[in-house]
Write an enzyme that holds these catalytic residues in place. Sequence first.
Site, PDB file in Angstrom:
ATOM      1  N   ASN A  59      42.657  94.102  17.020  1.00 28.92           N
ATOM      2  CA  ASN A  59      42.722  92.686  17.400  1.00 28.92           C
ATOM      3  C   ASN A  59      43.280  91.892  16.228  1.00 28.92           C
ATOM      4  OD1 ASN A  59      42.091  90.259  18.954  1.00 28.92           O
ATOM      5  ND2 ASN A  59      40.418  89.934  17.496  1.00 28.92           N
ATOM      6  N   ASN A 111      52.426  86.814  19.505  1.00 28.96           N
ATOM      7  CA  ASN A 111      52.131  88.081  18.818  1.00 28.96           C
ATOM      8  C   ASN A 111      52.745  89.266  19.549  1.00 28.96           C
ATOM      9  OD1 ASN A 111      50.369  87.580  16.397  1.00 28.96           O
ATOM     10  ND2 ASN A 111      49.253  86.421  17.924  1.00 28.96           N
ATOM     11  N   HIS A 148      42.992  88.177  14.573  1.00 32.49           N
ATOM     12  CA  HIS A 148      42.194  86.953  14.626  1.00 32.49           C
ATOM     13  C   HIS A 148      42.760  85.955  13.618  1.00 32.49           C
ATOM     14  CE1 HIS A 148      38.764  84.352  15.299  1.00 32.49           C
ATOM     15  NE2 HIS A 148      38.690  84.197  13.996  1.00 32.49           N
TER      16      HIS A 148
HETATM   17  C1  GRF Z   1      47.221  83.014  18.008  1.00 33.80           C
HETATM   18  O1  GRF Z   1      46.778  82.244  16.898  1.00 33.80           O
HETATM   19  C2  GRF Z   1      46.222  84.126  18.248  1.00 33.80           C
HETATM   20  O2  GRF Z   1      45.706  84.680  17.055  1.00 33.80           O
HETATM   21  C3  GRF Z   1      45.165  83.382  18.967  1.00 33.80           C
HETATM   22  O3  GRF Z   1      45.874  82.589  19.896  1.00 33.80           O
HETATM   23  C4  GRF Z   1      47.113  82.196  19.291  1.00 33.80           C
HETATM   24  C5  GRF Z   1      48.269  82.414  20.232  1.00 33.80           C
HETATM   25  O4  GRF Z   1      48.454  83.804  20.405  1.00 33.80           O
HETATM   26  N1  GRF Z   1      44.212  84.242  19.624  1.00 33.80           N
HETATM   27  P1  GRF Z   1      49.714  84.334  21.294  1.00 33.80           P
HETATM   28  O5  GRF Z   1      50.840  83.347  21.070  1.00 33.80           O
HETATM   29  O6  GRF Z   1      49.258  84.337  22.725  1.00 33.80           O
HETATM   30  O7  GRF Z   1      50.035  85.709  20.764  1.00 33.80           O
END
Ligand code: GRF
Length: 210
Positions: A108, A14, A110
């Site tokens: 955030n 993200n 989710h």
């Molecule tokens: C994603 O699905 C996020 O929404 C969740 O963990 C996964 C990996 O997030 N909390 P990232 O690759 O660290 O952004």
Amino acid sequence: MLDLVVLVSGGGTNLQAIIDRIADGTLAGVRIAGVVASRPGTFAEERARRAGIPCRIVRRGDYGDLSAYDRAMIQALSAWPAGLVVLAGFLSLLGPEFVARYANRIINIHPSLLPAFCGPGLYGIRPHEAALEYGVRVTGATVHFVDEHYDHGPIILQKAVPVRQDDTPQSLQLRVMQEAEQVILPQAIALYAAGRIKTNGRKTIIEGDY
Ligand code: GRF
């Protein structure tokens, strides 16, 4: 210019989506002033390093109670301008002192359509396991403002994706990340930067089309 501080805990996909949208001009007038990781050695930290973004580590386990952790997080962020704090795969609960310090300036992402499949323990792969277990036909992602409860603040954007009969938790998580999370998080940041999100009690109002 809207300065972001991005909080991470894991792979940083993200965070990378935000970095990429800034680089391709989609997120004009936005920059990432800093990243705070909840533990050392995350790939999110490596992504920040490659993008030339300063990164600090603040571990929840290093602080006896939530108040001490909140103060350490406030101290860590004080190094940078933070018009908006973005939780991007961030897994620690932030307490009332931190939430009050950045009131209405914390969002955030989710990986479910809130209020489904959320709350303590439902993070990472687990919301997808719960969605498959329940047998839903659609799931997706939600961007919301953060209050002092898990996954509870006013919803900003949501995006649904289909659940396929042959999905595994991993295949479903990948679709939600690629087709939902990495689309609506930058979109929500752009709306916030444009001042188009108004909160109205439990809800938000987005001005104009989106
Ligand atoms: C994603 O699905 C996020 O929404 C969740 O963990 C996964 C990996 O997030 N909390 P990232 O690759 O660290 O952004």
